[in-house]
Design a protein around this motif. Structure first.
Motif, mmCIF file in Angstrom:
data_model
loop_
_atom_site.group_PDB
_atom_site.id
_atom_site.type_symbol
_atom_site.label_atom_id
_atom_site.label_comp_id
_atom_site.label_asym_id
_atom_site.label_seq_id
_atom_site.Cartn_x
_atom_site.Cartn_y
_atom_site.Cartn_z
ATOM 1 N N GLY A 22 0.809 -1.219 0.000
ATOM 2 C CA GLY A 22 0.000 0.000 0.000
ATOM 3 C C GLY A 22 0.834 1.256 0.000
ATOM 4 N N ALA A 23 1.830 1.319 0.890
ATOM 5 C CA ALA A 23 2.682 2.512 0.955
ATOM 6 C C ALA A 23 3.556 2.631 -0.290
ATOM 7 N N SER A 24 3.948 1.500 -0.870
ATOM 8 C CA SER A 24 4.746 1.556 -2.100
ATOM 9 C C SER A 24 3.919 2.094 -3.258
ATOM 10 N N ALA A 25 2.636 1.733 -3.296
ATOM 11 C CA ALA A 25 1.750 2.301 -4.320
ATOM 12 C C ALA A 25 1.596 3.798 -4.104
ATOM 13 N N PHE A 26 1.509 4.212 -2.835
ATOM 14 C CA PHE A 26 1.435 5.640 -2.511
ATOM 15 C C PHE A 26 2.694 6.351 -2.991
ATOM 16 N N GLN A 27 3.847 5.750 -2.764
ATOM 17 C CA GLN A 27 5.097 6.356 -3.213
ATOM 18 C C GLN A 27 5.102 6.500 -4.733
ATOM 19 N N ARG A 28 4.587 5.491 -5.436
ATOM 20 C CA ARG A 28 4.510 5.570 -6.899
ATOM 21 C C ARG A 28 3.639 6.750 -7.319
ATOM 22 N N GLY A 29 2.515 6.936 -6.647
ATOM 23 C CA GLY A 29 1.633 8.047 -6.987
ATOM 24 C C GLY A 29 2.250 9.397 -6.677
ATOM 25 N N VAL A 30 2.917 9.508 -5.520
ATOM 26 C CA VAL A 30 3.587 10.762 -5.147
ATOM 27 C C VAL A 30 4.652 11.119 -6.175
ATOM 28 N N GLN A 31 5.432 10.137 -6.570
ATOM 29 C CA GLN A 31 6.495 10.390 -7.543
ATOM 30 C C GLN A 31 5.924 10.839 -8.884
ATOM 31 N N ALA A 32 4.805 10.242 -9.301
ATOM 32 C CA ALA A 32 4.198 10.604 -10.583
ATOM 33 C C ALA A 32 3.713 12.050 -10.572
ATOM 34 N N VAL A 33 3.058 12.445 -9.483
ATOM 35 C CA VAL A 33 2.548 13.821 -9.411
ATOM 36 C C VAL A 33 3.697 14.815 -9.240
ATOM 37 N N ALA A 34 4.677 14.468 -8.407
ATOM 38 C CA ALA A 34 5.812 15.367 -8.184
ATOM 39 C C ALA A 34 6.605 15.595 -9.460
ATOM 40 N N ALA A 35 6.696 14.574 -10.301
ATOM 41 C CA ALA A 35 7.476 14.678 -11.537
ATOM 42 C C ALA A 35 6.698 15.343 -12.661
ATOM 43 N N ALA A 40 4.267 13.899 -14.194
ATOM 44 C CA ALA A 40 3.755 12.861 -15.087
ATOM 45 C C ALA A 40 2.252 12.683 -14.928
ATOM 46 N N ALA A 41 1.712 13.176 -13.823
ATOM 47 C CA ALA A 41 0.269 13.126 -13.585
ATOM 48 C C ALA A 41 -0.126 14.338 -12.758
ATOM 49 N N ASP A 42 -1.282 14.911 -13.096
ATOM 50 C CA ASP A 42 -1.825 15.995 -12.273
ATOM 51 C C ASP A 42 -2.644 15.432 -11.121
ATOM 52 N N THR A 43 -3.287 14.293 -11.379
ATOM 53 C CA THR A 43 -4.087 13.631 -10.354
ATOM 54 C C THR A 43 -3.792 12.140 -10.371
ATOM 55 N N ALA A 44 -3.725 11.543 -9.192
ATOM 56 C CA ALA A 44 -3.464 10.108 -9.096
ATOM 57 C C ALA A 44 -4.320 9.521 -7.982
ATOM 58 N N LEU A 45 -4.867 8.359 -8.249
ATOM 59 C CA LEU A 45 -5.624 7.611 -7.249
ATOM 60 C C LEU A 45 -4.764 6.453 -6.774
ATOM 61 N N VAL A 46 -4.617 6.320 -5.464
ATOM 62 C CA VAL A 46 -3.872 5.210 -4.873
ATOM 63 C C VAL A 46 -4.843 4.396 -4.032
ATOM 64 N N VAL A 47 -4.938 3.121 -4.332
ATOM 65 C CA VAL A 47 -5.846 2.230 -3.607
ATOM 66 C C VAL A 47 -5.059 1.010 -3.149
ATOM 67 N N GLY A 48 -5.218 0.641 -1.898
ATOM 68 C CA GLY A 48 -4.610 -0.581 -1.388
ATOM 69 C C GLY A 48 -5.690 -1.500 -0.868
#
Length: 382
Positions: free
Chosen positions: A89-102, A104-112
């Motif tokens: 779950g936290a690794s998926a969150f990290q993936r989403g944070v990295q995508a928005v920070a970079a 690569a995405a304006d909005t990201a949904l993270v679900v665990g």
């Protein structure tokens, strides 16, 4: 105004011993609640990241990310599934944070999410046991046995009483009783913990988290911090020594220490800035060890804090206000996101009877017995 990665929506299902619905439905329910909280349509999502450990083993299904985007109507979004055992779950969150920070995405949904009730005890034990190093697994070593060894070593090294572990269990059950999403709504005493069945000496039943069903979700977006947004100050991870037998010290959880150091550095914060913490307490001893590895307490000091009530809701450092893995429950892929949902609710002042006074929160989600860890720092923008 400068944009940051912010959590704009949060939601979860109640955790339970048997949800009675498929994993796809758990994920969709949590995701819909987070999207509604963010006021965002699924069609406007740029990315979807699903944290799940073992849907194939527990549910006989795969491709959860594709099924979720289809059921939500997030057509055209980039989607993937992230697996990092109990820290998925936290690794998926990290993936989403990295995508928005970079950008690569304006909005990201993270679900665990995880549905563990479908498996027999034997099957579930085998799935969870596969987390450990293959050589140790071959000799029948399990996560509870590792935890029992660590607990025994901790109590002996620091001349700590078993009641310090029982105090963690009692505290987290008391917090869970205030959380309508928690699997266990029953308060217990330290005496109840001490009298519960032995699992891995000295750990007893109330020292161990349950198997659980459930899902949790957050929406991430690039946003300014002008309106009390919950900002992601940092999300960092690190691996540790996989084989426990190869560790120099059984009581050191290197992955947690490293991930914590990186998160504090990235956030430009330290332990004194943290008002509330969600700690991966799959076993009561882990709450103590991880608090020490993160620097909140010195070696052998966390047990005294537990006994003195420092980590209670009204203590100096409230720990696991939602009940932690111990009482909220531990659906493997959901836990890391559920910790973040709890922090968001706390930071927004929406935690009802378990609300604490906080502006900065920390969460650490651990894979296996410290094989990997993800540490996040969230903060209310000033």
């Amino acid at each position: 105004m400068q944009s940051h990665v912010c959590v704009t929506g949060a939601g979860m299902t109640a955790f339970s011993g048997d949800a009675g619905v498929p994993i796809h439905e758990l994920l969709e329910t949590a995701a819909t609640r987070a999207l509604d909280d963010a006021g965002l349509a699924a069609a406007d999502l740029d990315a979807v990241h699903v944290g799940n450990m073992a849907a194939e083993a527990f549910d006989g299904v795969s491709g959860l990310h594709n099924a979720l985007t289809a059921s939500l109507g997030a057509h055209g979004a980039r989607a993937d599934r992230v697996e990092n055992t109990s820290a998925s779950g936290a690794s998926a969150f990290q993936r989403g944070v990295q995508a928005v920070a970079a950008g690569a995405a304006d909005t990201a949904l993270v679900v665990g999410g995880e549905r563990m009730s479908t498996a027999s005890t034997e099957t579930a034990t085998g799935v969870i046991g596969s987390i450990v190093h293959d050589r140790e697994h071959a000799y029948g070593v399990t996560l509870p046995s590792f935890a029992g060894l660590a607990a025994d070593a901790y109590l002996r090294r620091y001349d700590a009483p078993y009641e310090s572990l029982a105090a963690v269990a009692a505290k987290n059950h008391a917090n869970g009783a205030r959380n309508p999403y928690a699997q266990f709504q029953k308060r217990i005493t330290t005496g109840d913990a001490a009298e519960s069945p032995l699992v891995a000496d000295p750990l007893r039943l109330y020292d161990c988290c349950p198997t659980s069903d459930g899902a949790a979700a957050v929406v991430l977006a690039a946003a300014d911090d002008a309106d009390d947004a919950v900002r992601v100050r940092a999300c960092e991870s690190a691996v540790g020594t996989h084989a426990v037998a190869e560790r120099e010290d059984l009581l050191r959880v290197e992955s947690v220490a490293r991930a914590g150091e990186r998160a504090f550095a990235a956030a430009d914060r330290d332990t004194g800035d943290v008002d509330v913490a969600c700690i991966h307490d799959a076993f009561t001893v882990l709450e103590l060890l991880e608090l020490e590895e993160l620097g909140f307490y010195g070696a052998g000091e966390a047990y005294r804090a537990a006994l003195d009530g420092e980590t209670a809701l009204d203590g100096a450092l409230p720990v696991n206000p939602g009940g932690g893995l111990k009482a909220r429950g531990h659906p493997l892929g959901a836990t890391g996101v559920a910790q973040l949902v709890e922090l968001v609710w706390q930071l927004r002042g929406e935690a009802d009877d378990r609300q604490v006074d906080c502006g900065t929160g920390l969460a650490v989600n651990v894979a296996g017995f410290g094989n990997n860890a993800v540490c996040s720092v969230l903060e209310v923008a000033e």
